[in-house]
Write an enzyme that holds these catalytic residues in place. Structure first.
Site, short mmCIF file in Angstrom:
data_model
loop_
_atom_site.label_atom_id
_atom_site.label_comp_id
_atom_site.label_asym_id
_atom_site.label_seq_id
_atom_site.Cartn_x
_atom_site.Cartn_y
_atom_site.Cartn_z
N GLU A 98 0.83 -1.20 0.00
CA GLU A 98 0.00 0.00 0.00
C GLU A 98 0.86 1.25 0.00
O GLU A 98 1.89 1.31 0.64
CB GLU A 98 -0.89 0.01 1.24
CG GLU A 98 -1.78 -1.20 1.29
CD GLU A 98 -3.02 -0.98 2.14
OE1 GLU A 98 -3.26 0.17 2.56
OE2 GLU A 98 -3.73 -1.97 2.36
N CYS A 111 3.08 8.61 1.37
CA CYS A 111 3.36 7.74 2.51
C CYS A 111 3.78 6.39 1.93
O CYS A 111 2.97 5.70 1.31
CB CYS A 111 2.09 7.62 3.36
SG CYS A 111 2.28 6.56 4.77
N CYS A 118 4.65 -6.35 8.14
CA CYS A 118 5.53 -5.81 9.18
C CYS A 118 5.65 -6.83 10.32
O CYS A 118 4.66 -7.41 10.73
CB CYS A 118 4.95 -4.51 9.72
SG CYS A 118 6.02 -3.69 10.94
N CYS A 122 2.65 -4.22 16.47
CA CYS A 122 2.13 -3.24 17.44
C CYS A 122 0.63 -3.48 17.60
O CYS A 122 -0.07 -3.75 16.61
CB CYS A 122 2.43 -1.83 16.99
SG CYS A 122 4.22 -1.52 16.88
N CYS A 125 -2.08 -1.49 15.39
CA CYS A 125 -1.79 -1.22 13.97
C CYS A 125 -2.25 -2.37 13.09
O CYS A 125 -1.92 -3.53 13.33
CB CYS A 125 -0.29 -1.00 13.80
SG CYS A 125 0.19 -0.73 12.09
N CYS A 337 -3.25 6.54 9.09
CA CYS A 337 -2.18 5.90 9.86
C CYS A 337 -2.68 4.64 10.53
O CYS A 337 -3.70 4.64 11.20
CB CYS A 337 -1.69 6.82 10.96
SG CYS A 337 -0.94 8.29 10.37
N1 SAH Z 1 7.07 1.01 11.61
C1 SAH Z 1 7.23 2.42 11.49
C2 SAH Z 1 6.58 2.94 10.25
C3 SAH Z 1 5.07 2.82 10.22
S1 SAH Z 1 4.49 4.35 10.70
C4 SAH Z 1 6.73 3.11 12.75
O1 SAH Z 1 6.08 2.45 13.55
O2 SAH Z 1 7.04 4.27 12.96
C5 SAH Z 1 2.91 4.15 11.08
C6 SAH Z 1 2.46 5.33 11.92
O3 SAH Z 1 1.05 5.19 12.12
C7 SAH Z 1 3.10 5.28 13.28
O4 SAH Z 1 3.32 6.53 13.86
C8 SAH Z 1 2.06 4.49 14.01
O5 SAH Z 1 2.18 4.57 15.33
C9 SAH Z 1 0.79 5.10 13.48
N2 SAH Z 1 -0.37 4.21 13.69
C10 SAH Z 1 -0.39 2.87 13.63
N3 SAH Z 1 -1.62 2.39 13.88
C11 SAH Z 1 -2.42 3.47 14.08
C12 SAH Z 1 -3.82 3.62 14.35
N4 SAH Z 1 -4.65 2.58 14.46
N5 SAH Z 1 -4.29 4.89 14.48
C13 SAH Z 1 -3.46 5.95 14.36
N6 SAH Z 1 -2.14 5.86 14.10
C14 SAH Z 1 -1.63 4.63 13.96
#
Ligand code: SAH
Length: 347
Positions: A98, A111, A118, A122, A125, A337
């Site tokens: 994506e 982006c 990944c 987390c 995510c 995000c």
């Molecule tokens: N792995 C890297 C790059 C991915 S960034 C990192 O974690 O920084 C993805 C961004 O989106 C990060 O800041 C993450 O915390 C945010 N994110 C992930 N899941 C989200 C969600 N459900 N709502 C809002 N932000 C989210």
């Protein structure tokens, strides 16, 4: 002549510098100026196949027909009401990634993904829920930017490595892509942000490259216990070690770090958390980016109310921490995000 750069037709040309492309055309028995032409057709005209480079003779085009430039195919495209566009791009091995194009009056931000899936898992995510497939090659990262640029018919101004994947688990290819995006595609290093959850020693290593890119750390928690819950890798790489490595990064690069902090109602969004966060970041050249949670189906976190967000902001500001709230774009296209996943493949 130096050793052959491209030994097989499997190695795509996208990502090579002008000097490398020039060497390649010479290896194919062509004059050096063809290298400049190839460079312009790949990076400026965005040609997808060598067969379409009409300044080359038909005969030579046939000879090099098996070489690939390395461009993906747009498998699916969805536009959110706020004009954010989410792309599912199909790679040459069939994997889907994506990419999101985020336009505004002054900017066009892409982006980009750095991995297929990944491995960080987390808790909040969507990408992490689908597991990990493989690292992206540099050309597959550069391709995402060219694809958005062509689709919008507008120059890309900013790049954020905030799509699928953990960039610092793929540092070599990410840095090769950054080089090419900067020098060949023409995007300023300061307009490129690498976002990471933090991988031990990799931030220190990144600092040695003395790049002008912005580093964003996905912190999300004000203490070790909370962070372990949200970001599994925090167990083996504790918050205090991450913060210490970031301090070193600021010292070496003299660049400000941006800390990303997702706001989950009742979980990490209380004013006490803000004060705890401020304590951890004291004396730092940094900026905190608050990201109100975007819902995903697997977990039942809630987004805080506007009032709760405001109290968190105030508590940080009282501690003299520079803070902004990032309201993600593209929510309606599942492009915001944390909502990126490749499960919506429909052919
Ligand atoms: N792995 C890297 C790059 C991915 S960034 C990192 O974690 O920084 C993805 C961004 O989106 C990060 O800041 C993450 O915390 C945010 N994110 C992930 N899941 C989200 C969600 N459900 N709502 C809002 N932000 C989210």
């Amino acid at each position: 002549m130096t050793q052959s750069l491209i030994t097989s037709t499997q190695t795509p040309l996208l990502g090579l510098s002008l000097a490398e492309l020039t060497e390649w055309v010479q290896q194919q028995g062509q004059p050096a100026y063809r290298g400049k032409q190839l460079y312009q057709w790949i990076y400026q005209k965005g040609v997808k196949s060598l067969a379409d480079i009409t300044v080359f003779s038909k005969q030579w085009r046939q000879e090099i027909a098996d070489f690939s430039i390395g461009r993906s195919v747009i498998h699916h495209r969805s536009v959110a009401p706020d004009s954010t566009v989410k792309y599912l791009l199909q790679l040459s091995d069939g994997n889907i990634i994506e990419t999101v194009g985020i336009p505004s009056y002054k900017r066009l931000t892409v982006c980009v993904s750095s991995q297929v899936g990944c491995p960080m898992a987390c808790d909040f995510c969507a990408t992490g829920k689908g597991g990990f497939t493989r690292n992206l090659e540099a050309y597959e990262i550069i391709d995402q930017v060219l694809t958005v640029q062509e689709d919008f018919e507008r120059r890309v101004s900013h790049i954020v490595f905030m799509g699928m994947g953990e960039p610092l688990l793929n540092t070599k290819n990410v840095l090769a892509a950054v080089r090419s995006l900067n020098q060949d595609v023409g995007i300023g290093q300061r307009s490129i942000t690498i976002s990471t959850v933090g991988i031990r020693d990799r931030i220190r290593q990144l600092a040695q490259h003395k790049l002008q890119v912005t580093l964003a750390i996905s912190l999300h928690a004000s203490n070790q216990r909370l962070r372990e819950h949200l970001v599994p890798s925090a167990k083996s790489y504790p918050l205090k070690d991450l913060i210490a490595e970031c301090r070193e990064y600021v010292k070496v690069t003299k660049r400000r770090i941006s800390f990303e902090y997702i706001l989950l109602a009742g979980f990490n969004d209380l004013p006490d958390h803000a004060r705890e966060l401020a304590k951890n970041l004291r004396g730092y050249q940094c900026h905190v980016n608050l990201i109100p949670y975007n819902p995903i189906s697997e977990v039942d976190y809630q987004r805080p109310t506007e009032e709760e967000i405001k109290s968190f902001v105030n508590a940080l500001e009282e501690q003299n921490i520079a803070v902004s709230v990032r309201y993600s774009r593209g929510l309606e296209a599942d492009a915001a995000c944390g909502q990126l996943r490749a499960s919506r493949v429909t052919s």
